[in-house]
Design an enzyme around this catalytic site. Structure first.
Site, PDB file in Angstrom:
ATOM      1  N   ASP A  13      -6.614 -29.666 -51.802  1.00 33.01           N
ATOM      2  CA  ASP A  13      -8.349 -30.519 -52.385  1.00 33.01           C
ATOM      3  C   ASP A  13      -9.433 -29.735 -51.511  1.00 33.01           C
ATOM      4  O   ASP A  13     -10.348 -30.937 -51.754  1.00 33.01           O
ATOM      5  CB  ASP A  13      -7.998 -31.014 -53.399  1.00 33.01           C
ATOM      6  CG  ASP A  13      -7.289 -30.737 -54.306  1.00 33.01           C
ATOM      7  OD1 ASP A  13      -6.998 -29.767 -55.305  1.00 33.01           O
ATOM      8  OD2 ASP A  13      -6.504 -31.956 -54.340  1.00 33.01           O
ATOM      9  N   ARG A 144      21.198 -24.421 -54.413  1.00 34.23           N
ATOM     10  CA  ARG A 144      21.455 -23.344 -55.172  1.00 34.23           C
ATOM     11  C   ARG A 144      22.333 -23.106 -55.722  1.00 34.23           C
ATOM     12  O   ARG A 144      23.017 -22.427 -56.599  1.00 34.23           O
ATOM     13  CB  ARG A 144      22.816 -23.425 -54.197  1.00 34.23           C
ATOM     14  CG  ARG A 144      22.072 -22.885 -52.368  1.00 34.23           C
ATOM     15  CD  ARG A 144      23.312 -22.457 -51.526  1.00 34.23           C
ATOM     16  NE  ARG A 144      23.865 -24.533 -51.565  1.00 34.23           N
ATOM     17  CZ  ARG A 144      24.165 -25.323 -50.935  1.00 34.23           C
ATOM     18  NH1 ARG A 144      25.120 -24.566 -49.541  1.00 34.23           N
ATOM     19  NH2 ARG A 144      24.890 -26.408 -50.441  1.00 34.23           N
ATOM     20  N   GLN A 225      -1.862 -26.738 -51.683  1.00 32.53           N
ATOM     21  CA  GLN A 225      -1.809 -27.532 -51.095  1.00 32.53           C
ATOM     22  C   GLN A 225      -2.157 -28.398 -49.964  1.00 32.53           C
ATOM     23  O   GLN A 225      -2.632 -27.701 -49.243  1.00 32.53           O
ATOM     24  CB  GLN A 225      -0.229 -29.028 -51.528  1.00 32.53           C
ATOM     25  CG  GLN A 225      -0.341 -28.642 -52.674  1.00 32.53           C
ATOM     26  CD  GLN A 225       0.242 -28.003 -53.260  1.00 32.53           C
ATOM     27  OE1 GLN A 225       1.353 -26.856 -52.839  1.00 32.53           O
ATOM     28  NE2 GLN A 225       0.100 -27.403 -54.916  1.00 32.53           N
ATOM     29  N   GLY A 303      -6.895 -32.987 -63.942  1.00 35.60           N
ATOM     30  CA  GLY A 303      -8.265 -33.566 -64.187  1.00 35.60           C
ATOM     31  C   GLY A 303      -7.890 -34.598 -63.982  1.00 35.60           C
ATOM     32  O   GLY A 303      -9.653 -36.371 -64.124  1.00 35.60           O
ATOM     33  N   ARG A 304      -7.147 -35.481 -62.784  1.00 31.51           N
ATOM     34  CA  ARG A 304      -7.102 -36.720 -62.010  1.00 31.51           C
ATOM     35  C   ARG A 304      -7.942 -37.802 -61.424  1.00 31.51           C
ATOM     36  O   ARG A 304      -8.298 -36.657 -60.022  1.00 31.51           O
ATOM     37  CB  ARG A 304      -5.979 -36.888 -61.894  1.00 31.51           C
ATOM     38  CG  ARG A 304      -4.471 -37.216 -62.756  1.00 31.51           C
ATOM     39  CD  ARG A 304      -3.562 -37.659 -62.123  1.00 31.51           C
ATOM     40  NE  ARG A 304      -3.120 -36.096 -61.314  1.00 31.51           N
ATOM     41  CZ  ARG A 304      -2.151 -36.070 -60.209  1.00 31.51           C
ATOM     42  NH1 ARG A 304      -0.788 -37.106 -60.034  1.00 31.51           N
ATOM     43  NH2 ARG A 304      -1.195 -35.320 -59.231  1.00 31.51           N
ATOM     44  N   PRO A 305      -8.569 -38.586 -61.342  1.00 36.93           N
ATOM     45  CA  PRO A 305     -10.013 -38.573 -60.441  1.00 36.93           C
ATOM     46  C   PRO A 305      -9.157 -38.547 -59.156  1.00 36.93           C
ATOM     47  O   PRO A 305      -7.891 -39.232 -59.132  1.00 36.93           O
ATOM     48  CB  PRO A 305     -10.215 -39.981 -60.748  1.00 36.93           C
ATOM     49  CG  PRO A 305      -9.846 -40.845 -61.487  1.00 36.93           C
ATOM     50  CD  PRO A 305      -8.690 -39.580 -62.732  1.00 36.93           C
TER      51      PRO A 305
END
Ligand code: IMP
Length: 424
Positions: A13, A144, A225, A303-305
């Site tokens: 982010d 695998r 990420q 949407g998590r803080p």
């Protein structure tokens, strides 16, 4: 022509998509090389906001081809939904996106198991995943028993492979997780539909990319990420299940290391993290909430803080070493305009001793060492020239550059494409 790489230097982010979008105008091919629908890349153009999860964010440029590399885990349901949304906004995804025949297909039970494991975990065992099934899909890849995009191209082979996979996975679903078994015919049908829509776009992208580079095309590798979430170099086990770092960019795209030129590390002017795990510069309580609100720090996928903290020099130095970063982009500096004084973590202490580097273990036990920088208290949003920044802001940027020992090449002062300072 060389390939350049954009990599997250923190816990994701960092604002990578804005930089990728900015660099896309001089790029022919953009490649996602790891992760999947857990990513949420936001680009703002002319005030309109686009959020990308699986599709590389360079899609909004007419001149670019987008590649989903072999290191990505592709969820067909999410992908088609994202394509439909983008098509509504006028972007023709089908004409612009190529999918590696070696990239792994994320199946519905990966998501189910991820969810069950997260919900069932004790607070100590919880990773705080996005529940998109990412870790489960990578686990099957390593075991695998994964399904790859190329397997979708031959329907008889697809059915045979699915039968073998479900023989193993259904036992696991029923016995270990108390879930319903997956029906072969239903899964075969939905994957066949995906193959009918996207089959012509599934190719050997490894040769496509290396041939293109040989012919002088410009390639940009797009990380999802960040370094702190890297399965090897991040804060294990509170990480994602892939390698966002530069080694992962090569393995996950098949681009030869000989083509790699610039590694651009993206960092916010402060730090955020979603999910569990140690965070030495974290601001707890009400003060953390203030920064969260100022920066609009809520996950674009879940949407998590987001947890918020100050800039952490030790962490960025770790990212520079691990990735070979030679150029840093500093984002969201405008968010810090609120503060009279800005703390920065300049190192860590453990049991009274200063650490020389970012530790592989025991990050939760370190004590951050802070330095304070004077704030500027002026609205700097949208400023696009370094000279126009207030002196204290210029000084903050110069000090960070000195502390991390790497050139800051771009500074972002707002979400829009134009809110960008190119440093000389
Ligand atoms: P997973 O990738 O869904 O397995 O989640 C593992 C960890 O990575 C969790 O802490 C997630 O919050 C975090 N994570 C995964 N994707 C992103 C991202 O795009 N931005 C920030 N954190 C992420």
């Amino acid at each position: 022509m060389p390939a350049n790489l954009v990599v997250g230097a923190q816990w994701g982010d960092e604002g990578k998509a804005k930089v990728i979008d900015y660099l896309s105008k001089d790029t022919d091919i953009i490649v996602r090389y790891q992760g999947g629908a857990n990513a949420g890349h936001t680009v703002v153009v002319g005030g309109k906001k686009y959020i990308f999860h699986l599709v590389p964010s360079g899609i909004i440029y007419d001149n670019t081809t987008c590649v989903i590399g072999n290191g990505v885990v592709l969820d067909p349901e999410y992908f088609l939904k994202e394509c439909a949304d983008l098509e509504k906004s006028g972007f023709n995804v089908k004409n612009k996106v190529l999918i590696s025949d070696s990239c792994h297909i994320l199946l519905p039970h990966h998501r189910l198991i991820d969810e069950v494991r997260e919900l069932g975990s004790s607070p100590e065992g919880k990773i705080g995943t996005t529940k998109k099934g990412i870790g489960m899909c990578y686990a099957d890849k390593m075991l695998r028993i994964g399904l790859r995009a190329g397997d979708l191209l031959d329907k008889d082979m697809l059915k045979r492979k699915l039968a073998r996979i479900l023989e193993v996975k259904n036992q696991e679903l029923v016995k270990y997780y108390d879930l319903e078994p997956v029906k072969l015919d239903d899964l075969f049908k939905s994957l066949s539909q995906f193959a009918d829509i996207m089959g012509n776009n599934i190719i050997n992208t490894i040769y496509f990319l290396n041939d293109a580079l040989q012919q002088g095309k410009r390639v940009l590798l797009e990380g999802a990420q960040g370094t702190g979430l890297d399965i090897d170099h991040g804060t294990y086990p509170y990480v994602t299940s892939s390698n966002p770092t530069s080694g992962g960019a090569l393995a996950g795209s098949g681009v030869s290391f000989r083509y790699l030129k610039d590694v651009i590390g993206i960092t916010k002017a402060y730090t955020t993290r979603v999910g569990e795990g140690p965070f030495p510069s974290e601001i707890l309580g009400e003060a953390g909430e203030v920064l969260r609100k100022l920066g609009g720090e809520y996950g674009s996928t879940t949407g998590r803080p987001r947890r918020c903290g100050w800039f952490d020099v030790q962490m960025i130095k770790h990212s520079i070493v691990v990735n070979g970063i030679n150029n840093i982009t500093l984002t969201k500096i405008d968010v810090l305009s609120h503060y009279d004084s800005i703390p920065v973590v300049v190192g860590y202490e453990l049991k009274g001793k200063r650490l020389t580097h970012f530790p592989s273990q025991g990050l939760e036990d370190v004590k951050p060492v802070f330095a304070e920088f004077k704030g500027w208290k002026d609205d700097i949003s949208g400023i696009s020239s370094f000279d126009k920044l207030p002196p204290n802001c210029r000084s903050y940027i110069n000090s960070l550059q000195e502390l991390i020992g790497t050139k800051i090449g771009i500074v972002s002062t707002g979400p829009d494409r134009e809110d960008t300072i190119i440093m000389n």
